[in-house]
Design a protein around this motif. Structure first.
Motif, PDB file in Angstrom:
ATOM      1  N   MET A 250      -3.220 -13.602   7.630  1.00  0.00           N
ATOM      2  CA  MET A 250      -3.054 -12.264   8.197  1.00  0.00           C
ATOM      3  C   MET A 250      -1.545 -12.289   8.736  1.00  0.00           C
ATOM      4  O   MET A 250      -1.083 -11.430   8.990  1.00  0.00           O
ATOM      5  CB  MET A 250      -3.862 -12.050   9.221  1.00  0.00           C
ATOM      6  CG  MET A 250      -5.380 -11.839   9.027  1.00  0.00           C
ATOM      7  SD  MET A 250      -5.428 -10.064   7.887  1.00  0.00           S
ATOM      8  CE  MET A 250      -5.619  -9.235   9.345  1.00  0.00           C
TER       9      MET A 250
ATOM     10  N   TYR B 299      -0.493  -8.995   2.859  1.00  0.00           N
ATOM     11  CA  TYR B 299      -2.042  -9.029   3.126  1.00  0.00           C
ATOM     12  C   TYR B 299      -2.405  -8.444   4.138  1.00  0.00           C
ATOM     13  O   TYR B 299      -3.648  -7.567   4.039  1.00  0.00           O
ATOM     14  CB  TYR B 299      -2.347 -10.609   3.193  1.00  0.00           C
ATOM     15  CG  TYR B 299      -3.720 -10.921   3.296  1.00  0.00           C
ATOM     16  CD1 TYR B 299      -4.397 -11.518   2.236  1.00  0.00           C
ATOM     17  CD2 TYR B 299      -4.442 -10.974   4.624  1.00  0.00           C
ATOM     18  CE1 TYR B 299      -5.830 -11.687   1.968  1.00  0.00           C
ATOM     19  CE2 TYR B 299      -5.792 -11.431   4.422  1.00  0.00           C
ATOM     20  CZ  TYR B 299      -6.475 -11.620   3.352  1.00  0.00           C
ATOM     21  OH  TYR B 299      -7.606 -11.874   3.338  1.00  0.00           O
ATOM     22  N   LYS B 300      -1.842  -8.257   5.078  1.00  0.00           N
ATOM     23  CA  LYS B 300      -2.460  -7.545   6.404  1.00  0.00           C
ATOM     24  C   LYS B 300      -2.262  -6.040   5.996  1.00  0.00           C
ATOM     25  O   LYS B 300      -3.150  -5.244   6.485  1.00  0.00           O
ATOM     26  CB  LYS B 300      -1.470  -7.980   7.912  1.00  0.00           C
ATOM     27  CG  LYS B 300      -2.190  -7.462   8.903  1.00  0.00           C
ATOM     28  CD  LYS B 300      -1.339  -7.675  10.308  1.00  0.00           C
ATOM     29  CE  LYS B 300      -2.027  -7.267  11.618  1.00  0.00           C
ATOM     30  NZ  LYS B 300      -2.314  -5.664  11.318  1.00  0.00           N
TER      31      LYS B 300
ATOM     32  N   TYR C 171      -5.327  -5.209   4.267  1.00  0.00           N
ATOM     33  CA  TYR C 171      -6.482  -5.418   5.027  1.00  0.00           C
ATOM     34  C   TYR C 171      -6.512  -4.046   5.993  1.00  0.00           C
ATOM     35  O   TYR C 171      -7.627  -3.379   6.046  1.00  0.00           O
ATOM     36  CB  TYR C 171      -6.363  -6.789   5.887  1.00  0.00           C
ATOM     37  CG  TYR C 171      -7.636  -6.874   6.863  1.00  0.00           C
ATOM     38  CD1 TYR C 171      -8.834  -7.116   6.704  1.00  0.00           C
ATOM     39  CD2 TYR C 171      -7.256  -6.223   8.279  1.00  0.00           C
ATOM     40  CE1 TYR C 171      -9.756  -7.388   7.659  1.00  0.00           C
ATOM     41  CE2 TYR C 171      -8.332  -6.165   9.006  1.00  0.00           C
ATOM     42  CZ  TYR C 171      -9.693  -7.010   8.736  1.00  0.00           C
ATOM     43  OH  TYR C 171     -10.661  -7.113   9.632  1.00  0.00           O
TER      44      TYR C 171
ATOM     45  N   THR D   4     -16.576  -7.736   9.446  1.00  0.00           N
ATOM     46  CA  THR D   4     -15.378  -8.264   9.471  1.00  0.00           C
ATOM     47  C   THR D   4     -15.327  -9.494  10.148  1.00  0.00           C
ATOM     48  O   THR D   4     -16.132  -9.454  11.188  1.00  0.00           O
ATOM     49  CB  THR D   4     -14.183  -7.182   9.731  1.00  0.00           C
ATOM     50  OG1 THR D   4     -12.916  -7.909   9.528  1.00  0.00           O
ATOM     51  CG2 THR D   4     -14.497  -6.810  11.089  1.00  0.00           C
TER      52      THR D   4
ATOM     53  N   ASN E  52     -10.201 -11.186   8.717  1.00  0.00           N
ATOM     54  CA  ASN E  52      -9.348 -11.407   7.965  1.00  0.00           C
ATOM     55  C   ASN E  52      -9.969 -10.902   6.722  1.00  0.00           C
ATOM     56  O   ASN E  52      -9.337 -11.287   5.451  1.00  0.00           O
ATOM     57  CB  ASN E  52      -8.701 -12.870   8.030  1.00  0.00           C
ATOM     58  CG  ASN E  52     -10.000 -13.918   7.448  1.00  0.00           C
ATOM     59  OD1 ASN E  52     -11.085 -13.533   6.887  1.00  0.00           O
ATOM     60  ND2 ASN E  52      -9.719 -15.352   7.851  1.00  0.00           N
ATOM     61  N   LEU E  53     -11.356 -10.506   6.536  1.00  0.00           N
ATOM     62  CA  LEU E  53     -11.983 -10.382   5.573  1.00  0.00           C
ATOM     63  C   LEU E  53     -12.938  -9.182   5.793  1.00  0.00           C
ATOM     64  O   LEU E  53     -13.519  -9.001   6.943  1.00  0.00           O
ATOM     65  CB  LEU E  53     -12.912 -11.381   5.150  1.00  0.00           C
ATOM     66  CG  LEU E  53     -13.662 -11.396   3.820  1.00  0.00           C
ATOM     67  CD1 LEU E  53     -12.605 -11.700   2.720  1.00  0.00           C
ATOM     68  CD2 LEU E  53     -14.742 -12.361   3.807  1.00  0.00           C
ATOM     69  N   LEU E  54     -13.106  -8.163   4.766  1.00  0.00           N
ATOM     70  CA  LEU E  54     -13.860  -6.975   4.979  1.00  0.00           C
ATOM     71  C   LEU E  54     -15.074  -7.260   3.838  1.00  0.00           C
ATOM     72  O   LEU E  54     -14.940  -7.388   2.906  1.00  0.00           O
ATOM     73  CB  LEU E  54     -13.211  -5.713   4.413  1.00  0.00           C
ATOM     74  CG  LEU E  54     -12.110  -5.292   5.706  1.00  0.00           C
ATOM     75  CD1 LEU E  54     -11.378  -4.188   5.235  1.00  0.00           C
ATOM     76  CD2 LEU E  54     -12.686  -4.961   6.988  1.00  0.00           C
TER      77      LEU E  54
ATOM     78  N   SER F 154     -10.580 -10.150  -3.131  1.00  0.00           N
ATOM     79  CA  SER F 154     -11.787  -9.547  -2.343  1.00  0.00           C
ATOM     80  C   SER F 154     -13.024 -10.142  -2.931  1.00  0.00           C
ATOM     81  O   SER F 154     -13.026 -10.978  -3.951  1.00  0.00           O
ATOM     82  CB  SER F 154     -11.741  -7.780  -2.954  1.00  0.00           C
ATOM     83  OG  SER F 154     -11.224  -7.567  -4.000  1.00  0.00           O
TER      84      SER F 154
ATOM     85  N   ALA G 138     -10.912  -8.831   0.990  1.00  0.00           N
ATOM     86  CA  ALA G 138      -9.906  -9.405   1.781  1.00  0.00           C
ATOM     87  C   ALA G 138      -8.716  -9.229   1.037  1.00  0.00           C
ATOM     88  O   ALA G 138      -8.567  -9.595  -0.049  1.00  0.00           O
ATOM     89  CB  ALA G 138     -10.053 -10.975   1.875  1.00  0.00           C
TER      90      ALA G 138
END
Length: 305
Positions: A237, A242-243, A246, A262, A265-267, A281, A304
């Motif tokens: 992150m 990357y952020k 996200y 979540t 840092n990951l969905l 992902s 992610a």
């Protein structure tokens, strides 16, 4: 140039990548890595170092190269050398290196078209080979357009593959399309195994075609241990690309009132696709209790990005 001499050059290249050269060479390599990162923000130093180290340790050691070549009698000494065109991908650092390596050792000439996303590292390594051996350097040329080749190796998306098929269909060819990986969980995995899954999913931000993008789980699966394991990549992150991905996908889920999980840092969310949106992902499919076969249409995607 015979295979033995080429292996000697590749072994020297491996030592160079492992920082065993002169102070001047180590500084040269450091500057090249920095340039690659400036050119592509996804090529962070940690992942460039990882790719370089893996290539040096697993491709460029003499015993490994000799054992590999020994499996193919006559390899590297074709009676009539051909010209092979290689269209390299650029999703992760040096992803096209293995295609170049096999072409270089095969004894054929190589015409290489680079991806604009990875146009620093591979040319530098090929340049080092040419610096140490002009004869070896003449075997590879980097070109903007591939023409007059006897065979082609091309890697790209499903869309670009259609064009490759059209242009290269009358020649011997290898064309690679979109790929991904799937993990199957039972709920009995150890923390160490789940951390290894996190590596499979999020190394190189999940941009690799071998990164896991779907997880199949039994009905009633407890996602908490999985989410804890993925916390080891909280540091991703810190990368703004990357952020931003996200945040974008989180906003879409919220706007659509879609259920998700979540760990910051990951969905994780329900989705039928094998691929998850954006950069990196994971996806998952639940199995109905008492059923020997998974309930395939019902899937969970963990994204992610």
């Amino acid at each position: 140039m015979n295979v033995t001499n080429k292996i000697t050059l590749l072994e020297r290249l491996g030592a160079y990548l492992n920082g065993q050269g002169t102070d001047e060479e180590r500084e040269e390599l450091r500057l090249v890595k920095e340039k690659a990162f400036r050119q592509n923000g996804w090529f962070i130093p940690e992942f460039v170092d990882l790719a370089v180290g893996q290539i040096a340790d697993n491709f460029l050691r003499r015993p490994l190269l000799e054992a590999w070549v020994a499996q193919y009698p006559g390899f590297g000494e074709p009676k009539a050398p051909k010209t092979v065109g290689i269209v390299a991908a650029g999703n992760i650092p040096l992803v096209g290196f293995h295609d170049w390596l096999t072409g270089f050792l095969s004894g054929h000439r190589i015409k290489l078209k680079l991806s604009s996303k990875d146009a620093v590292l591979l040319p530098h390594l090929i340049g080092k080979i040419a610096e140490w051996s002009p004869e070896a350097g003449e075997l590879t040329s980097i070109q903007d357009v591939l023409k007059d080749c006897d065979a082609y190796i091309a890697t790209g998306s499903n869309n670009s593959a259609r064009y490759f098929e059209f242009y290269f269909s009358k020649y011997p060819h290898i064309i690679r399309r979109n790929r991904t990986s799937v993990a199957v969980l039972t709920g009995a995995e150890t923390p160490a195994q789940l951390e290894s899954l996190a590596d499979d999913a999020l190394l190189y931000f999940g941009l690799g075609c071998r990164n896991v993008t779907k997880v199949l789980v039994p009905e009633g699966y407890d996602f908490e241990p999985l989410m804890i394991a993925f916390k080891k990549y909280d540091w991703l992150m810190d990368n703004h690309k990357y952020k931003n991905n996200y945040d974008y996908n989180l906003a879409l889920l919220l706007l659509n009132n879609a259920p998700f999980k979540t760990n910051d840092n990951l969905l994780l969310h329900e989705n039928e696709s094998v691929f998850s949106p954006s950069a990196c992902s994971i996806t998952a499919c639940t199995a109905t209790a008492g059923n020997s076969k998974p309930n395939w249409p019902k899937m969970l995607t963990c994204s992610a990005l």
